[in-house]
Design an enzyme around this catalytic site. Structure first.
Site, PDB file in Angstrom:
ATOM      1  N   ASP A 165     -28.227 -49.519 -30.438  1.00  0.00           N
ATOM      2  CA  ASP A 165     -29.345 -48.882 -29.788  1.00  0.00           C
ATOM      3  C   ASP A 165     -28.953 -47.287 -29.605  1.00  0.00           C
ATOM      4  O   ASP A 165     -28.457 -46.986 -28.652  1.00  0.00           O
ATOM      5  CB  ASP A 165     -29.707 -49.381 -28.403  1.00  0.00           C
ATOM      6  CG  ASP A 165     -31.227 -48.630 -28.014  1.00  0.00           C
ATOM      7  OD1 ASP A 165     -31.531 -47.535 -28.590  1.00  0.00           O
ATOM      8  OD2 ASP A 165     -31.644 -49.115 -26.990  1.00  0.00           O
ATOM      9  N   HIS A 214     -32.711 -45.300 -27.265  1.00  0.00           N
ATOM     10  CA  HIS A 214     -33.131 -45.239 -25.866  1.00  0.00           C
ATOM     11  C   HIS A 214     -31.575 -44.662 -25.217  1.00  0.00           C
ATOM     12  O   HIS A 214     -31.053 -44.049 -25.971  1.00  0.00           O
ATOM     13  CB  HIS A 214     -33.072 -46.753 -25.131  1.00  0.00           C
ATOM     14  CG  HIS A 214     -34.443 -47.387 -25.826  1.00  0.00           C
ATOM     15  ND1 HIS A 214     -34.371 -48.141 -26.666  1.00  0.00           N
ATOM     16  CD2 HIS A 214     -35.712 -47.368 -25.301  1.00  0.00           C
ATOM     17  CE1 HIS A 214     -35.462 -48.682 -27.073  1.00  0.00           C
ATOM     18  NE2 HIS A 214     -36.384 -48.103 -26.136  1.00  0.00           N
ATOM     19  N   SER A 218     -41.084 -47.482 -24.694  1.00  0.00           N
ATOM     20  CA  SER A 218     -40.041 -47.797 -23.779  1.00  0.00           C
ATOM     21  C   SER A 218     -38.959 -46.381 -23.476  1.00  0.00           C
ATOM     22  O   SER A 218     -38.358 -46.608 -22.585  1.00  0.00           O
ATOM     23  CB  SER A 218     -39.282 -48.876 -24.400  1.00  0.00           C
ATOM     24  OG  SER A 218     -38.806 -48.244 -25.774  1.00  0.00           O
TER      25      SER A 218
END
Ligand SMILES: *[C@@H]1O[C@H](CO)[C@@H](O)[C@H](O)[C@H]1NC(C)=O
Ligand SMILES: *[C@@H]1O[C@H](CO)[C@@H](O)[C@H](O)[C@H]1NC(C)=O
Ligand SMILES: *[C@@H]1O[C@H](CO)[C@@H](O)[C@H](O)[C@H]1NC(C)=O
Length: 360
Positions: free
Chosen positions: A336, A339, A119
């Site tokens: 998070d 990312h 990702s």
């Protein structure tokens, strides 16, 4: 009028010099070799540098790109500060040309770009989609509702993303067992036909993510429930390396991007970070995987270009979605810090890719 292409660029590993069983000494010699090449040929390592504040960034506004996944769309998720978007990656020895989608598409007319990885690579893929879409909002379009492939109707150019976090084949049995085939890559690689291939594989290997993502590692006909992650990583990368060397058309440009750093503090958070690290002596801790990656790349016969985003990403503790992500995926107490918000850090990786492609 044509503007001259800056003669920066291309301080990549030239990977042909080291024999298949590289010793530590050979790798060290090779490193020295590499530095000299850089000095004599170009004087510039694109990946050694710093982040400088530049209010002419970002290259696109968050609202200008409808193709950013919810989890990376920090502004839409309520991130109040925007200073993290106003930084430009500055290599120590040269300048990176400002991104122009038109120039890129003219260079890559009729070509296909494919990103393969996890990702974080999807993050980079969406960044390139946005960079192109901003200049070609009517002729650069997704080919399906999944938004994993975009084509330029004007330039017969495409960008595609393939999710393949281990590169090698992954099988899920009827009993829901996950089998990692460390020596099989056929089922994944059959889709990887492109003129420019950008690979990466890091976050799904357990010492990075914390837990093992497979039940069985399979090699040949043998099943292993206790194969060490580092061993599996090396075998998988080697399988990839052999595949690249014996299957990829030599005209193809193949890139491999190194890991992208996460920034979890002791409370597993990063939301209070507002600025990059600016200490010029800062050196990120190499991950346990980086020596293996370096060794496998240096023994790969195909001349793979290495995108070393380690320092670039390690400095950007302020660039993660933190709590401004898709909370349905992670829950309200989690953040998070892996990312990247878009616009953001992956835009700089694509600028480095762009600089390289213009020079190639
Ligand atoms: C590859 O795909 C075939 C056909 O779907 C399947 O039978 C096979 O098990 C797969 N192999 C691996 C290693 O996943
Ligand atoms: C390995 O594991 C798979 C999945 O559980 C099973 O189908 C296969 O028969 C096993 N192979 C061996 C040689 O034990
Ligand atoms: C990538 O860059 C980092 C930080 O600048 C450096 O420590 C590392 O050795 C580089 N990796 C390779 C494989 O050259």
């Amino acid at each position: 009028m044509m503007t001259a292409i800056p003669t920066l660029l291309l301080c990549f590993l030239s990977l042909n010099h080291v024999s298949a069983q590289a010793t530590q000494k050979q790798i060290r010699d090779f490193e020295v070799h590499k530095r000299q090449d850089c000095d004599t040929q170009t004087n510039c390592n694109l990946f050694s540098g710093k982040w400088v504040h530049d209010p002419s960034y970002p290259l696109y506004e968050p609202s200008e790109c409808p193709y950013v996944s919810k989890e990376f769309d920090c502004k839409a998720n309520g991130r109040p500060d925007s200073g993290y978007q106003e930084w430009r990656w500055q290599p120590n020895g040269c300048d990176v040309p400002r991104f122009s989608a038109r120039r890129l598409l003219e260079k890559l007319k009729g070509k296909k770009v494919a990103f393969v990885g996890d990702s974080i690579t999807q993050n980079q893929f969406q960044s390139l989609v946005c960079l192109v879409y901003k200049e070609f909002p009517t002729t650069f379009v997704p080919t399906s509702h999944l938004n994993n492939k975009f084509i330029s109707t004007e330039y017969d150019f495409s960008i595609e993303f393939f999710w393949s976090p281990f590169l090698v084949d992954l099988e899920i049995t009827n009993e829901m067992k996950v089998i990692l085939h460390v020596d099989e890559i056929q089922n994944n690689s059959v889709h990887w036909t492109a003129d420019i291939l950008v690979f990466e594989s890091s976050k799904w290997w357990p010492e990075v993510l914390g837990r093992q993502r497979w039940d069985i590692a399979m090699e040949g006909q043998k099943n292993y429930t206790d194969m060490k992650p580092l061993v599996a990583y090396k075998k998988a990368l080697t399988t990839w390396s052999q595949w690249v060397s014996s299957n990829v058309n030599p005209q193809t440009l193949v890139f491999f991007r190194s890991n992208s750093y996460s920034h979890y503090n002791r409370k597993r958070r990063c939301a209070s970070e507002k600025k990059p690290i600016q200490d010029p002596s800062y050196n990120p801790h190499p991950t346990v995987y980086s020596a293996i990656l370096q060794q496998v790349l240096s023994t790969t016969k195909f001349p793979v270009k290495f995108l070393n985003t380690s320092l670039n990403s390690a400095l950007r503790k302020d660039g993660h979605p933190s709590m401004y992500t898709n909370l349905n995926n992670i829950g309200p107490e989690h953040q998070d810090c892996t990312h990247w918000c878009l616009p953001g850090i992956p835009d700089s990786w694509n600028q480095l890719l762009y600089a390289t492609l213009l020079g190639a």
